[in-house]
Scaffold this motif. Structure first.
Motif, mmCIF file in Angstrom:
data_model
loop_
_atom_site.group_PDB
_atom_site.id
_atom_site.type_symbol
_atom_site.label_atom_id
_atom_site.label_comp_id
_atom_site.label_asym_id
_atom_site.label_seq_id
_atom_site.Cartn_x
_atom_site.Cartn_y
_atom_site.Cartn_z
ATOM 1 N N ASN A 64 0.365 -1.451 0.218
ATOM 2 C CA ASN A 64 0.310 0.217 0.014
ATOM 3 C C ASN A 64 1.058 1.050 -0.071
ATOM 4 O O ASN A 64 0.172 2.571 -0.212
ATOM 5 C CB ASN A 64 -0.527 0.172 1.439
ATOM 6 N N ARG A 119 -2.394 4.156 -5.784
ATOM 7 C CA ARG A 119 -3.087 4.014 -3.969
ATOM 8 C C ARG A 119 -4.371 4.205 -3.935
ATOM 9 O O ARG A 119 -5.182 4.236 -2.965
ATOM 10 C CB ARG A 119 -1.963 4.934 -3.040
ATOM 11 N N ARG A 120 -4.892 5.195 -4.859
ATOM 12 C CA ARG A 120 -6.310 5.504 -5.257
ATOM 13 C C ARG A 120 -7.538 4.566 -5.191
ATOM 14 O O ARG A 120 -8.256 4.028 -5.650
ATOM 15 C CB ARG A 120 -6.373 6.550 -6.362
ATOM 16 N N PHE A 170 -12.131 9.064 11.649
ATOM 17 C CA PHE A 170 -12.051 10.823 11.798
ATOM 18 C C PHE A 170 -12.994 11.210 12.960
ATOM 19 O O PHE A 170 -14.806 10.637 12.561
ATOM 20 C CB PHE A 170 -12.293 11.223 10.477
ATOM 21 N N ALA A 192 -12.491 12.732 -1.656
ATOM 22 C CA ALA A 192 -11.059 12.324 -2.057
ATOM 23 C C ALA A 192 -11.313 12.223 -3.437
ATOM 24 O O ALA A 192 -10.467 13.035 -3.951
ATOM 25 C CB ALA A 192 -10.487 11.465 -1.313
ATOM 26 N N ARG A 193 -12.406 11.674 -3.938
ATOM 27 C CA ARG A 193 -12.375 11.242 -5.481
ATOM 28 C C ARG A 193 -13.131 12.076 -6.398
ATOM 29 O O ARG A 193 -13.475 11.512 -8.173
ATOM 30 C CB ARG A 193 -12.608 9.447 -5.682
ATOM 31 N N LEU A 215 -5.312 17.142 0.329
ATOM 32 C CA LEU A 215 -6.256 16.990 2.278
ATOM 33 C C LEU A 215 -5.843 16.088 3.283
ATOM 34 O O LEU A 215 -6.639 15.960 3.992
ATOM 35 C CB LEU A 215 -7.009 15.826 0.876
ATOM 36 N N ALA A 258 -5.623 8.361 6.674
ATOM 37 C CA ALA A 258 -5.896 9.298 4.880
ATOM 38 C C ALA A 258 -5.537 8.994 3.287
ATOM 39 O O ALA A 258 -6.287 8.850 2.732
ATOM 40 C CB ALA A 258 -6.253 11.247 5.189
ATOM 41 N N ARG A 259 -4.109 8.398 3.377
ATOM 42 C CA ARG A 259 -3.776 8.241 2.580
ATOM 43 C C ARG A 259 -3.871 6.794 1.896
ATOM 44 O O ARG A 259 -4.287 6.307 0.842
ATOM 45 C CB ARG A 259 -2.363 7.679 2.444
ATOM 46 N N THR A 265 -6.776 17.115 6.950
ATOM 47 C CA THR A 265 -7.852 16.026 7.802
ATOM 48 C C THR A 265 -6.541 15.397 9.052
ATOM 49 O O THR A 265 -7.188 16.049 9.516
ATOM 50 C CB THR A 265 -7.502 14.453 7.218
ATOM 51 N N LEU A 321 2.818 2.937 2.073
ATOM 52 C CA LEU A 321 2.604 3.305 3.861
ATOM 53 C C LEU A 321 4.198 3.751 3.905
ATOM 54 O O LEU A 321 4.546 4.516 4.428
ATOM 55 C CB LEU A 321 2.106 2.625 4.379
ATOM 56 N N ALA A 353 -6.498 10.604 0.309
ATOM 57 C CA ALA A 353 -5.968 11.509 -0.473
ATOM 58 C C ALA A 353 -5.487 11.602 -1.246
ATOM 59 O O ALA A 353 -3.979 11.252 -0.302
ATOM 60 C CB ALA A 353 -6.728 11.881 0.831
ATOM 61 N N ASP A 354 -5.124 13.441 -1.503
ATOM 62 C CA ASP A 354 -4.152 14.147 -1.908
ATOM 63 C C ASP A 354 -3.627 14.422 -0.425
ATOM 64 O O ASP A 354 -3.774 14.436 0.384
ATOM 65 C CB ASP A 354 -3.985 14.265 -2.856
ATOM 66 N N ARG A 355 -2.391 15.474 -1.139
ATOM 67 C CA ARG A 355 -1.028 15.491 0.350
ATOM 68 C C ARG A 355 -1.867 16.723 0.490
ATOM 69 O O ARG A 355 -2.173 16.621 1.756
ATOM 70 C CB ARG A 355 -0.198 16.186 -0.518
ATOM 71 N N PHE A 398 -15.880 8.992 2.855
ATOM 72 C CA PHE A 398 -14.610 10.259 3.195
ATOM 73 C C PHE A 398 -13.421 9.857 1.410
ATOM 74 O O PHE A 398 -12.862 10.521 0.602
ATOM 75 C CB PHE A 398 -13.362 10.035 4.155
#
Lengths: 247, 233
Positions: free
Chosen positions: A53, A82-83, A95, A109-110, B142, B133-134, B146, A55, B138-140, A105
């Motif tokens: 992923n 990643r998306r 959150f 984001a998309r 966002l 978030a990643r 967050t 990370l 989410a992009d940088r 969320f």
């Protein structure tokens, strides 16, 4: 579309902290299947998911997702990959907002349309049995409810690859059953590729079509679930699936 | 004059909304609030940036911020004085003995506090929020938003702490403001002056208001430290 096509491939992947904790020569994941990664604590299962992923960066080797190398973020390639995949942690972080905002969320984001977000959130909350909790603050949920919301949030944008890191650890049997059913339904209805890390060999046997046994950062054995469980080739795999200690 | 008599007279000044007292209080609030607004605009992004970096990479900056958190107000005042005095690099702007100079001095005091406390707040769970978030694509921008949103109580706490620090300080505003009546006289400098003159009722009145403001600020801080109460159950 599913079955033979490789969605994820790992080659010579390694991770070194103070010592090498992961070294995988080769691993191929076929689209549309559920994989269970099993093994004792410290086997490198979660590290593998984190590297896949993105990370954290690998020390060496490469991860190919849908045919493209993604370990280095050239031209935002890792960001794009990643998306299309997501990871649900053992202890999910929700959150500090409402349940529906949490599920929305990834859709926001998309930049999904508002109406579609509302629709998807409603459907998913229904699937995880939490529709009436939509407006509740996420902090008020129990551990099982939070994990269900995290799962709904992860699959809301229909990722091509869903990574689950011990998603049912510490949950009561009814929540375990519900989450397992969700995972299998998702795979059956959307052909989503799912990799689940679990220390629970019974769970792996119940839901995974293929299992990968890891030990000391390496893949010891991989194959069709029933074959690995009934006739393992490696003595360490045999010991593990029989519930004996593996050293 | 007994203490009791002084307190009584102070209350009467407050209750009759004495124009001199009100002017001083309003200027104090104006200077300190503006200083904190600007310090928030600078300190929160700085603290967020540092909070998201691995601690070992920000060791020096963290130590510097912690040191500056305890910066004596007179030192901050002196530095700003040297910058804006006629001989200083910003002397041509003619800022000495103006409310702007006082805002600058209080800004210098508040920024390290707000930045350091924001950094600590974000560091406590920022990585977890960042990773979640990643994983959700989410992009940088966002991700950063967050993380800040999830650390909002810590950030509000940092801002309120900064406000508490600057509104009660006297040294910096005295040096760069000059305590000019009707122009740069604020609560703390007025208390010093009025006490020296033996005008205890005004000093006590201002002291009481300062205490009330301090109580309000600390109540806010207490609220934010408890994670707020905006949870809808």
């Amino acid at each position: 579309m599913s079955g033979k096509e490789i969605i994820l491939e790992v080659k010579n992947l390694s991770k070194v902290y103070e010592k090498e904790v992961l070294h995988i020569d080769q691993l191929s994941i076929r689209r549309g299947r559920i994989y269970g990664i099993i093994g004792p604590s410290g086997a490198g299962k979660s590290t593998l998911l984190r590297l896949v992923n993105m990370l954290e960066p690998p020390t060496g080797g490469e991860v190919y997702f849908q045919g493209r190398p993604i370990s280095i973020n050239v031209n935002g390639r890792a960001d794009a990959a990643r998306r299309e995949m997501t990871l649900v942690f053992q202890k999910p972080l929700l959150f500090g907002t409402s349940v529906e905002e949490n599920v929305a969320f990834g859709l926001k984001a998309r930049r999904f349309a508002r109406e579609e977000i509302r629709e998807r959130v409603d459907i998913l909350l229904g699937k995880v049995g939490l529709r009436e909790f939509a407006r509740r603050h996420a902090a008020t949920l129990s551990g099982g409810e939070a994990q269900r919301v995290a799962l709904a949030r992860a699959v809301a944008f229909e990722p091509a690859l869903l990574l689950l890191d011990e998603p049912t650890a510490n949950l009561d049997p009814s929540n375990v059953e519900l989450i397992e059913r969700l995972i299998m339904d998702l795979n059956r209805e959307t052909a989503m590729t799912i990799i689940i890390v679990t220390h629970n060999i019974f769970q792996a046997r119940r839901i995974a079509q293929e299992v990968i046994f890891m030990h000391e950062g390496r893949i010891i054995e991989a194959g069709e679930t029933e074959k690995v469980f009934t006739s393992p080739e490696d003595p360490r795999t045999r010991a593990f699936v029989e519930g004996r200690m593996v050293y | 004059m007994s203490l009791l008599e002084g307190v009584f007279k102070a209350f009467s000044l407050i209750l009759t909304l004495d124009p001199n007292l009100i002017r001083i209080v309003l200027l104090s609030l104006q200077v300190s609030l503006l200083a904190v607004v600007f310090a928030t605009l600078a300190g929160v992004p700085l603290g967020a940036y540092l909070g998201l970096k691995p601690p070992e990479r920000t060791r020096f900056v963290s130590k510097l911020l912690y040191t500056l958190m305890g910066l004596p107000p007179v030192v901050a005042g002196l530095v700003i004085y040297l910058l804006i005095s006629r001989m200083g690099p910003l002397g041509v702007l003619g800022l000495l003995y103006t409310p702007t100079a006082m805002i600058m001095a209080q800004f210098a005091l508040a920024v390290p506090i707000i930045a350091a406390l924001t950094m600590i707040g974000i560091r406590s769970r920022g990585k977890e929020v960042q990773e979640t978030a990643r994983t959700l694509g989410a992009d940088r921008i966002l991700i950063a938003w967050t993380v800040v949103r999830e650390s909002r109580f810590a950030i509000f706490g940092a801002v309120v702490t900064g406000l508490g620090r600057v509104i009660a300080e006297v040294g910096a505003v005295m040096i760069v403001g000059g305590n000019i009546e009707g122009h740069t006289r604020v609560m703390t400098t007025a208390i010093v002056l009025e006490t020296g003159k033996g005008n205890f009722e005004l000093a006590l009145g201002l002291g009481l208001i300062l205490l009330l403001i301090s109580f309000a600020i600390n109540s806010l801080l207490y609220y934010f430290q408890g994670g707020g109460k905006d949870i809808v159950r």
